[in-house]
Design a protein around this motif. Structure first.
Motif, short mmCIF file in Angstrom:
data_model
loop_
_atom_site.label_atom_id
_atom_site.label_comp_id
_atom_site.label_asym_id
_atom_site.label_seq_id
_atom_site.Cartn_x
_atom_site.Cartn_y
_atom_site.Cartn_z
N GLN A 51 0.83 -1.20 0.00
CA GLN A 51 0.00 0.00 0.00
C GLN A 51 0.86 1.25 0.00
N GLY A 52 1.90 1.24 0.82
CA GLY A 52 2.81 2.39 0.86
C GLY A 52 3.51 2.64 -0.46
N VAL A 53 4.01 1.58 -1.08
CA VAL A 53 4.71 1.71 -2.36
C VAL A 53 3.77 2.22 -3.45
N ALA A 54 2.53 1.73 -3.46
CA ALA A 54 1.55 2.17 -4.45
C ALA A 54 1.31 3.67 -4.34
N ILE A 55 1.23 4.18 -3.13
CA ILE A 55 1.01 5.62 -2.93
C ILE A 55 2.22 6.42 -3.39
N TRP A 56 3.42 5.88 -3.18
CA TRP A 56 4.63 6.56 -3.66
C TRP A 56 4.66 6.65 -5.18
N ILE A 57 4.24 5.59 -5.86
CA ILE A 57 4.17 5.62 -7.33
C ILE A 57 3.16 6.66 -7.78
N TRP A 58 2.04 6.73 -7.08
CA TRP A 58 1.01 7.72 -7.38
C TRP A 58 1.56 9.13 -7.26
N ALA A 59 2.35 9.37 -6.21
CA ALA A 59 2.95 10.69 -6.01
C ALA A 59 3.87 11.05 -7.19
N TYR A 60 4.57 10.07 -7.71
CA TYR A 60 5.53 10.30 -8.79
C TYR A 60 4.83 10.73 -10.09
N VAL A 61 3.65 10.17 -10.37
CA VAL A 61 2.95 10.45 -11.63
C VAL A 61 1.80 11.44 -11.47
N MET A 62 1.69 12.06 -10.32
CA MET A 62 0.49 12.81 -9.94
C MET A 62 0.10 13.91 -10.92
N LYS A 63 1.05 14.60 -11.51
CA LYS A 63 0.72 15.74 -12.36
C LYS A 63 0.14 15.33 -13.71
N ASP A 64 0.33 14.07 -14.08
CA ASP A 64 -0.23 13.56 -15.33
C ASP A 64 -1.58 12.93 -15.05
N PHE A 65 -2.66 13.53 -15.54
CA PHE A 65 -4.01 13.08 -15.20
C PHE A 65 -4.24 11.62 -15.58
#
Length: 404
Positions: free
Chosen positions: A290-304
Motif C-alpha cells: 500500500q505504501g509503495v503504491a502511494i509513492w508511485i502515485w505521487a511520482y505520476v500525480m501531475k499527469d491526469f
C-alpha cells in the motif's frame, strides 16, 4: 467471487443488509462529488476543502465513545432505522446550500449526516459477528468492502457526469431518494438475534470497556493496526489535485468522479484477487505494498491519465488491508464487547482519517507539494507494517479459518 455468491444465497439477513448497503452507499457518493464540486466552484481555500473532508470523519469520532454502549443496549433494527432517517433529512437539506455564506450550514449538515452514517456502520459491523462466524465473517467483511467499493466506483463515476449535466442539487435529491429506498427495505427485514439487555448505564459500560481493553492489550493493538488504514483518506488530496493540476484540461466534476472511480476499481478487485492468499503473516506485505503504491502515485500525480491508471493500484490493496484487520479484531475480542470495541475501533480509524484530511489541507496551504504529502502518507503504511509485525510476534493473535 463464487464464495461471496454462495454466502449471499445462504444468509438471508446478510443478503438484505448488503442490498441496503449497495443502495445507500451508491446514493451517498452522488452528494460527495457534488459537495467538492460546489466547494471548488466557490473558490474556497485548501484548508476549507480539507476541513470539509475532515468533517466526514470527525463526526464519527465525536459520537463513538457513546455509540458502542448504545449499540449494546438497543435493538439493532430500531437503531438503524432511526439513523437512516437522520441521513434522509440531512441529505435533503443539502439542497439549500448555494454560496460561501452557507458554509456553516454545510458543516452542520455534513456533521450530522456522517455521524449517523458512522453510527449505522458501527451498528451493522457489531451485528455481523452475532449472525456469522469464522470464514463467513471474513467473507462478509470483504463483501461489505466490495459493495462499498462498487458503490463508490459507480456512484463517483455516474455522479461526475450527473453533476456536470444536471447540477449539484439533483445529486443531493438523488442521494436523499436512495436513503428513502434503503429505509423501506430495512423496515421489512426480520433480524432474529438474541438481544441481551444491559442493566448498567452508559458510563459504567464505558468504564468496563476500558477495563477490558486494559486486560486485553491485543485488542488495543489491533485497533491501532486497523487505524492505519485511515491514512487512505484521499478525498481532500484528490480535490486539491483536480484544482491544482487538472482543472484546465477537464471539468471539475468529471475529474473528481473519474479519479475516485479508478481507485475504487482497485478496491473492488483487490479482495477478489487477494482473499484466498491473505493470512496473519502476509498482512505485513499488504501494508508495504500500500505504501509503495502511494509513492508511485505521487511520482505520476501531475499527469491526469497516469494518475488514473495508478489510482487502481492504490486502491488494490486497501480493501484487503481494511477487511482483514477488521476481522482480526472481531475474532480476538469477547462477544459481550462487540458494539463498544467496534465503536472505539471506528473512533481510532476515523480519527486517523480526520487527521489525515486536515493535514493535507494544512500542509498544502503552507506550500508543501501534493506529491510530498502523498509520500508522507505512503510512509505511514511502512510504519504500520513494522508495527503490525511487532504485534504478531508479541501477542497471540488468532488466525482466521477459511472453510469455503
Amino acid at each position: 467471487m463464487k464464495a461471496y455468491i454462495e454466502l449471499l444465497k445462504t444468509e438471508n439477513v446478510l443478503r438484505r443488509l448488503s442490498f441496503i448497503q449497495l443502495i445507500s452507499y451508491f446514493g451517498a457518493w452522488f452528494s460527495n462529488v457534488a459537495i467538492y464540486t460546489l466547494l471548488i466552484k466557490m473558490e474556497v481555500s485548501a484548508e476549507v476543502v480539507a476541513f470539509v473532508a475532515m468533517l466526514h470523519f470527525l463526526a464519527g469520532v465525536v459520537q463513538a465513545p457513546f455509540s458502542g454502549s448504545i449499540i449494546d443496549s438497543v435493538r439493532p433494527k430500531f437503531l438503524m432505522l432511526g439513523l437512516i432517517s437522520i441521513e434522509i433529512i440531512a441529505t435533503f437539506s443539502l439542497m439549500y446550500i448555494n454560496s460561501v455564506a452557507d458554509l456553516t450550514l454545510l458543516y452542520i449538515l455534513i456533521f450530522f449526516k456522517m455521524a449517523a452514517a458512522s453510527f449505522y456502520f458501527t451498528t451493522e459491523m457489531s451485528l455481523l459477528p452475532k449472525i456469522l462466524d469464522g470464514d463467513k465473517l471474513q467473507r462478509a467483511n470483504e463483501l461489505h468492502s466490495i459493495i462499498w467499493s462498487l458503490s463508490y466506483t459507480l456512484g463517483m463515476a455516474i455522479s461526475g457526469f450527473a453533476v456536470y449535466a444536471f447540477g449539484v442539487k439533483i445529486a443531493f435529491l438523488l442521494d436523499a431518494c436512495m436513503f428513502v429506498i434503503a429505509f423501506y427495505l430495512l423496515v421489512s427485514l426480520k433480524i432474529e438475534i438474541e438481544h441481551i439487555a444491559m442493566k448498567e448505564n452508559i458510563f459504567i459500560m464505558m468504564k468496563s470497556t476500558f477495563s477490558y481493553i486494559k486486560k486485553t492489550p491485543k485488542a488495543l493493538h489491533l485497533m491501532i493496526v486497523h487505524a492505519f488504514v485511515g491514512f487512505t483518506a484521499f478525498d481532500a488530496l484528490i480535490a486539491l489535485m483536480v484544482d491544482y493540476y487538472y482543472a484546465s484540461i477537464i471539468a471539475t466534476s468529471l475529474a473528481l468522479g473519474l479519479l475516485h472511480a479508478s481507485r475504487a476499481v482497485g478496491l473492488v478487485i483487490g479482495p477478489i484477487a487477494l482473499g484466498k492468499w491473505i493470512n496473519n503473516q502476509k498482512l505485513f506485505y499488504i501494508f508495504l505494498a500500500q505504501g509503495v503504491a502511494i509513492w508511485i502515485w505521487a511520482y505520476v500525480m501531475k499527469d491526469f491519465y497516469l494518475s488514473l491508471a495508478v489510482s487502481v493500484i492504490v486502491g488494490f490493496f486497501t480493501t484487503t488491508l481494511w477487511s482483514y484487520s477488521y476481522t482480526l479484531l472481531q475474532k480476538n475480542i469477547d462477544k459481550k464487547y462487540y458494539g463498544r470495541i467496534v465503536a472505539y475501533n471506528d473512533m481510532l480509524f476515523l480519527s486517523t482519517a480526520a487527521f489525515t484530511s486536515y493535514m493535507i489541507g494544512y500542509l498544502a496551504e503552507h506550500k508543501l507539494s501534493l506529491e510530498l504529502i502523498a509520500v508522507l502518507m505512503g510512509m505511514a503504511f511502512v510504519f504500520g507494517g513494522i508495527y503490525y509485525r511487532w504485534i504478531i510476534k508479541k501477542e497471540k493473535i488468532k488466525e482466521i479459518q477459511f472453510d469455503i
